[in-house]
Design a protein around this motif. Structure first.
Motif, PDB file in Angstrom:
ATOM      1  N   PHE A   1       7.551  28.615 -68.716  1.00  0.00           N
ATOM      2  CA  PHE A   1       7.650  27.259 -68.184  1.00  0.00           C
ATOM      3  C   PHE A   1       6.413  26.930 -67.351  1.00  0.00           C
ATOM      4  CE2 PHE A   1       9.795  24.156 -65.238  1.00  0.00           C
ATOM      5  CZ  PHE A   1       9.987  23.186 -66.217  1.00  0.00           C
ATOM      6  N   ASN A   2       5.884  27.944 -66.664  1.00  0.00           N
ATOM      7  CA  ASN A   2       4.750  27.724 -65.774  1.00  0.00           C
ATOM      8  C   ASN A   2       3.434  28.209 -66.364  1.00  0.00           C
ATOM      9  OD1 ASN A   2       6.168  26.611 -63.454  1.00  0.00           O
ATOM     10  ND2 ASN A   2       7.203  28.601 -63.431  1.00  0.00           N
ATOM     11  N   ILE A   3       3.391  28.382 -67.684  1.00  0.00           N
ATOM     12  CA  ILE A   3       2.214  28.973 -68.318  1.00  0.00           C
ATOM     13  C   ILE A   3       0.954  28.149 -68.032  1.00  0.00           C
ATOM     14  CG2 ILE A   3       2.560  27.799 -70.543  1.00  0.00           C
ATOM     15  CD1 ILE A   3       1.477  31.411 -70.343  1.00  0.00           C
ATOM     16  N   SER A   4       1.132  26.831 -67.826  1.00  0.00           N
ATOM     17  CA  SER A   4      -0.047  25.985 -67.628  1.00  0.00           C
ATOM     18  C   SER A   4      -0.716  26.253 -66.275  1.00  0.00           C
ATOM     19  CB  SER A   4       0.333  24.519 -67.766  1.00  0.00           C
ATOM     20  OG  SER A   4       1.363  24.221 -66.863  1.00  0.00           O
ATOM     21  N   TYR A   5       0.017  26.919 -65.342  1.00  0.00           N
ATOM     22  CA  TYR A   5      -0.655  27.319 -64.104  1.00  0.00           C
ATOM     23  C   TYR A   5      -1.644  28.436 -64.373  1.00  0.00           C
ATOM     24  CZ  TYR A   5       2.682  24.572 -61.465  1.00  0.00           C
ATOM     25  OH  TYR A   5       3.422  23.543 -60.967  1.00  0.00           O
ATOM     26  N   LEU A   6      -1.296  29.285 -65.357  1.00  0.00           N
ATOM     27  CA  LEU A   6      -2.174  30.418 -65.669  1.00  0.00           C
ATOM     28  C   LEU A   6      -3.310  29.987 -66.590  1.00  0.00           C
ATOM     29  CD1 LEU A   6       0.339  33.343 -66.298  1.00  0.00           C
ATOM     30  CD2 LEU A   6      -1.490  33.313 -64.605  1.00  0.00           C
TER      31      LEU A   6
END
Lengths: 293, 240
Positions: free
Chosen positions: A130-135
C-alpha cells in the motif's frame, strides 16, 4: 448349550432349531441419550436467545443483509478471493516446481521465496504494498544500471485494490507452493519412471501424469487455503478497500448497530464458505475417477 | 542391435554391475536369469538410461544411449533428447505402472494416435476393456495393457523387468502368452524373469547374471540342462 469345557460342533442340520431362530437384542447405550438431550437443550437455549434477545437486532440485519452497498462489498470480497487464489496458485505451482527442480540454485530460489513470504505477516506485507510509492516513486523498465525505456508513477500503477491483490497473491503463493509440492511428492515414483520410459516430454509428464494424481492430495488442503483466504480478505480492510468486513465497519460506525452488522458479514461468510465446500466435494470426486472399481 | 559394453554401476559403495557386456541381435529373445540382487533389473534399467552408467556404454543400432560422441569426447545428452531415445526402447515394469487416473485406452493414447492405440489393445486381447480404469482390471490384464503401451511407441526392443512377479499364479499364463506371441512375431526382447519354463521355450539365448557379472550364457538347452558354472548350477537347483 454345550457344557463348559467341551466344544460342540453343530452340524448344519441341527442349526435351524438352534441360534439362528433366536431374536437379537442390540446393545443399549443409555449415556448416548443423555448426551443427545444435553446438546439439544443447549441448542434450544441458543436458538431461543437468537429469537428473543433484542440485542441481535434482526430488523436491522434484514435491512442491511441485501443492501446494495453490502452486495457490492460481497462482490469485492469474491473478486479478491478469486484473484488471490488464481494468481496465488499459478505462482505457487511455479515456486513448487523450483523447489522440486534438480538444480540446487533453483531449489534455493524456491525455498527463499517460501521462507520470506511465510515469515512476513500478511497485514504487514499488505501495508508495505500500500505504501510502496514511499519507497519507489517511479517504476521503470530499462537496462539494469543503464538507460530507462519507460517509466510510470508508482501511485498510478498500483491502486489500493492492486496492492491488495498483489499482496494476497504473493502471500498465497508461498502456501500454495508447499501444498502443490506435498501433492507432487505423494505421487508414486513409479509413475514418473513409466512416463520417462515412454519418452513423454517433461512438461507433458507434469501436466498429464503428475498433476492430476497430485490433485488428490492437493485438493483438501487447497480448499482449506481458499476458504481461509476468502475470510482472510477481511484483512485488507486496513487499506480502506470496500470489501465485506470494511463495509460493515463503515455502516456500524455510522449507526452503532455493531452486532446486527457483524451478523450480516458472518452470514455472508457462512453462505459463501458453504458453496465452496460443496464445490470442493464435486471437484474431489472428479479427480478420484480412477479410484472407482 | 543392442550393444552393452563393460557397464559398471554402483549405488553408494555397493557395486551392482561390475563390467557387463551383452549383445542382442534384432529379433532375438534374450532371457536374463540370476538370483535376486544379482543386478538383473539394474542392467535392464541402464539399457534405457533410467540408470546412468558409471563406466562402459550402451548403444542401440549404433547410437549411444544418453551420450553423443563428438571427436574424442562424449557429451551427455539433454533430458529432452534422452526422452526421444527412450521411445525406441519399450519397458515393461514389474508393477505395471499404468496411469491410474486414465482409462486403458487413454494410457496407450498418451504415446500413440487413438486408432493405433486401439490396435495395440486388440493385440493383447483387451479391446473390450478400453474404457475401464486400471484398478478395475486384474493384475494380468493390467500387465497386458502395460505391454500394449510399451509397444505403442513402436520400439526397436522391449525390455521386461520381472513382468509376472507381482501376479497371482493363475494370472501369469495370460501375460506369458502375450509375450510368446510377441517373440514369435519377431520382436526383439530382453526379459528378466524367474519363469524357467518360459525361458526354455521362448528364449534364443539365456544369460546368467550373478553378483554383477555375466557368469554364463548360451542356448536354453545348454545353460539350463548342462550349466558349466558352479553358481549357475546352485541357482538352477533352487528354482527348477
Amino acid at each position: 448349550m454345550p457344557s463348559s469345557g467341551t466344544l460342540t460342533i453343530v452340524s448344519s442340520k441341527d442349526r435351524s432349531d438352534d441360534l439362528s431362530s433366536l431374536p437379537v437384542v442390540a446393545a443399549r447405550h443409555p449415556w448416548r441419550w443423555v448426551g443427545v438431550v444435553a446438546v439439544l437443550v443447549l441448542v434450544a437455549q441458543f436458538v431461543h436467545g437468537l429469537v428473543t434477545n433484542p440485542g441481535w437486532d434482526w430488523p436491522t440485519f434484514a435491512r442491511y443483509f441485501t443492501a446494495e452497498s453490502i452486495l457490492t462489498a460481497v462482490g469485492t470480497t469474491i473478486v479478491l478471493t478469486v484473484l488471490g487464489t488464481v494468481l496465488g496458485f499459478a505462482l505457487g505451482i511455479v515456486v513448487a516446481v523450483l523447489r522440486l527442480s534438480r538444480s540446487r540454485f533453483l531449489q534455493a530460489v524456491g525455498w527463499t521465496y517460501i521462507w520470506a513470504f511465510r515469515s512476513i505477516p500478511l497485514i504487514v506485507q499488505l501495508l508495505f504494498w500500500f505504501n510502496i510509492s514511499y519507497l519507489y516513486q517511479r517504476l521503470s523498465l530499462g537496462i539494469p544500471f543503464g538507460p530507462e525505456l519507460v517509466s510510470f508513477e508508482t501511485v498510478e500503477l498500483i491502486s489500493p485494490m492492486g496492492a491488495a491483490v498483489v499482496g494476497l497473491a504473493l502471500h498465497q503463493a508461498a502456501y500454495a507452493a508447499e501444498i502443490v509440492r506435498s501433492g507432487v511428492i505423494s505421487v508414486d515414483p513409479g509413475q514418473l519412471e513409466a512416463a520417462a520410459a515412454l519418452g513423454i516430454p517433461k512438461t507433458r509428464q507434469f501436466r498429464r501424469i503428475v498433476l492430476p494424481q497430485a490433485m488428490r492430495a492437493i485438493l483438501p488442503n487447497a480448499a482449506n487455503e481458499v476458504i481461509s483466504l476468502f475470510k482472510g480478505t477481511s484483512v485488507v480492510s486496513v487499506m480502506a478497500i470496500g470489501e465485506l468486513f470494511y463495509q460493515v465497519q463503515v455502516i456500524y460506525g455510522r449507526n452503532a448497530r455493531v452486532v446486527a452488522l457483524l451478523m450480516v458479514a458472518t452470514v455472508w461468510y457462512i453462505i459463501l464458505t458453504t458453496l465452496l465446500s460443496i464445490g470442493q466435494h464435486y471437484v474431489e470426486r472428479y479427480f478420484a475417477r480412477g479410484d472407482r472399481r | 542391435m543392442i550393444e552393452v559394453l563393460g557397464v559398471h554401476k554402483s549405488f553408494g559403495s555397493h557395486e551392482v554391475l561390475r563390467g557387463v557386456s551383452l549383445e542382442v541381435e534384432a529379433g532375438e529373445v534374450v532371457v536374463v536369469l540370476g538370483p535376486s540382487g544379482s543386478g538383473k533389473s539394474t542392467l535392464l534399467r541402464t539399457i534405457n538410461h533410467l540408470e546412468k552408467v558409471d563406466r562402459g556404454f550402451v548403444s542401440i543400432d549404433g547410437d549411444l544411449v544418453g551420450y553423443r560422441r563428438r571427436g574424442e569426447q562424449l557429451y551427455e545428452l539433454k533430458e529432452r533428447e534422452i526422452l526421444k531415445q527412450r521411445r525406441h526402447i519399450g519397458f515393461v515394469f514389474q508393477n505395471f505402472n499404468l496411469f491410474p487416473h486414465l482409462t486403458v485406452l487413454e494410457n496407450i493414447a498418451e504415446v500413440a494416435p487413438l486408432s493405433e492405440a486401439r490396435r495395440f489393445l486388440e493385440r493383447v486381447g483387451l479391446a473390450d476393456k478400453e474404457d475401464a480404469y486400471p484398478r478395475q482390471l486384474s493384475g494380468g490384464q493390467q500387465q497386458r495393457v502395460a505391454i500394449a503401451r510399451a509397444l505403442a511407441t513402436r520400439p526397436k526392443v522391449v525390455l521386461f523387468d520381472e513382468p509376472t512377479s507381482a501376479l497371482d499364479p493363475e494370472l501369469v499364463g495370460e501375460v506369458l502368452d502375450v509375450m510368446r506371441d510377441l517373440a514369435r512375431s519377431g520382436t526383439t526382447m530382453v526379459v528378466v524373469t524367474h519363469e524357467i519354463g518360459f525361458a526354455r521355450e521362448v528364449a534364443d539365448r539365456i544369460v546368467f547374471l550373478d553378483q554383477g557379472v555375466i557368469v554364463e550364457e548360451g542356448a536354453p538347452g545348454e545353460v539350463l540342462d548342462n550349466p558349466v558354472h558352479e553358481r549357475t548350477r546352485a541357482f538352477l537347483s533352487k528354482v527348477l
